[in-house]
Enzyme design. Structure first.
Site, PDB file in Angstrom:
ATOM      1  CB  SER A  66      -0.940   0.017   1.200  1.00 10.07           C
ATOM      2  OG  SER A  66      -1.992  -0.890   0.967  1.00 10.07           O
ATOM      3  CE  LYS A  69      -3.643   0.547  -1.330  1.00  7.44           C
ATOM      4  NZ  LYS A  69      -4.382  -0.052  -0.202  1.00  7.44           N
ATOM      5  CE1 TYR A 193      -4.874  -1.211  -4.475  1.00  9.60           C
ATOM      6  CE2 TYR A 193      -5.364  -3.555  -4.495  1.00  9.60           C
ATOM      7  CZ  TYR A 193      -5.111  -2.394  -3.793  1.00  9.60           C
ATOM      8  OH  TYR A 193      -5.079  -2.410  -2.423  1.00  9.60           O
ATOM      9  CE1 TYR A 245      -4.770   1.170   4.480  1.00 11.91           C
ATOM     10  CE2 TYR A 245      -3.110   0.143   5.842  1.00 11.91           C
ATOM     11  CZ  TYR A 245      -3.585   0.499   4.614  1.00 11.91           C
ATOM     12  OH  TYR A 245      -2.858   0.190   3.503  1.00 11.91           O
ATOM     13  CB  VAL A 263      -0.075  -5.897   4.199  1.00 10.25           C
ATOM     14  CG1 VAL A 263      -1.346  -5.354   4.776  1.00 10.25           C
ATOM     15  CG2 VAL A 263      -0.179  -6.176   2.728  1.00 10.25           C
TER      16      VAL A 263
END
Ligand code: GLN
Length: 311
Positions: A66, A69, A193, A245, A263
């Site tokens: 991630s 991103k 993705y 998050y 992760v």
């Protein structure tokens, strides 16, 4: 900042982290990630002068997941400007990175670009007008350009592993598609993705790639203006509020820097005006963020007085 002092602190923290027995749990929902050695630890800090302080497994590539991103958001903002914000919000989610309930309540518009749904919507924007492999090539070349390193590649085994098992992400994407939030075929968007999440980079490469965020949108060594000052500031603001998050509040409280986790156990953190920082420890906490990565960054900002909230 005295470079010797920075080297010493990075070496100290890397040594301390090697001794710890509490290492968190390595992510296993992407089968290919489950085999990564939890003893790995890397830390790289690159200061404003370009001095690199490196400790532990600083040159071992890991799955950035991630953290990608941040860079896809940067590309999408470059391509579409504020139109990005028609598809995705800018508020912390307060839920898991792959939560689906919130999407239903909010009619398919993800809370922010750093949860999975938001990042899938951003990837869809980058993909529009291109073939999937062109969009992916653009993302990979952007990472190589930012890091100044053309050897960065996608780990195809990780991408394939997630493609086989990514049912939750497929659900999120199909759900958004039903609200008209995605323009491209769901399997194309998901393919891009999964592959950008599977980019493999070392802490050194990642800290290099993040330098523009620490220095008002510009890499101070190459002089490349990557984004405007305002855009860098805004991306940092989103990293601070949404980068971890449901652990974003805790990360701000303990570390006090904008940061984005993945992760794979990596974290990219930004000390504005001072440094770009990358840390890697594969074991995660309950919110899916690197356990020792956060502890190492907390130690670093405490010892250097680098929290944006005060020394
Ligand atoms: N590729 C991962 C997923 O979509 C990224 C999640 C993460 O790093 N938190 O589940």
């Amino acid at each position: 900042m005295n470079p010797d002092h920075l080297d010493q602190i990075v070496a100290e923290i890397s040594g301390e982290m090697a001794q710890r027995v509490d290492r968190g749990e390595v992510a296993s929902y992407i089968p290919e990630l489950a085999g990564v050695d939890p003893q790995r630890f890397g830390l790289v800090v690159i200061d404003a002068n370009g001095h690199v302080a490196a400790g532990g497994d600083a040159d071992v590539p890991f799955s950035i997941q991630s953290i990608s991103k941040v860079f896809t958001l940067t590309l999408a903002l470059g391509k579409s400007g504020d139109r990005v914000w028609r598809r995705v919000g800018r508020e912390p989610s307060g839920s898991a990175f792959n939560s689906i309930v919130q999407l239903e309540r909010e009619r398919g518009i993800p809370r922010n670009p750093f949860i999975n749904a938001g990042a899938i919507a951003v990837t869809d924007l980058i993909l529009s007008g291109h073939l999937p492999r062109e969009a992916l090539g653009e993302i990979l070349r952007f990472m190589q350009f930012l890091a100044g390193d053309s050897s960065i590649v996608i780990d195809e085994a990780v991408a394939a592993s997630e493609q086989r098992t990514g049912f939750r992400n497929a659900a999120l994407a199909n759900y958004m598609k039903s609200f008209g939030v995605l323009d491209n075929p769901v399997e194309y968007t998901l393919g891009v993705y999964f592959h950008h999440c599977a980019i493999a980079m070392s802490c050194r490469q990642l800290a290099m790639a993040g330098r523009f965020l620490a220095h008002n949108g510009r890499n101070p060594s190459t002089g490349h203006n990557v984004v405007s000052t305002q855009r860098a500031r805004r991306i940092n603001a989103l990293m601070l509020t949404c980068g971890h998050y449901d652990g974003s509040g805790e990360f701000a409280y303990r570390v006090g820097l904008p940061g984005k986790s993945g992760v794979g156990g990596g974290v990219l953190a930004v000390a504005p005006g001072k440094a770009s920082i990358a840390v890697w420890s594969p074991g995660l906490d309950a919110a899916g963020n690197s356990h020792l990565g956060r502890i190492a960054l907390e130690a670093l900002t405490k010892r250097l007085g680098w929290s944006i909230f005060g020394v």
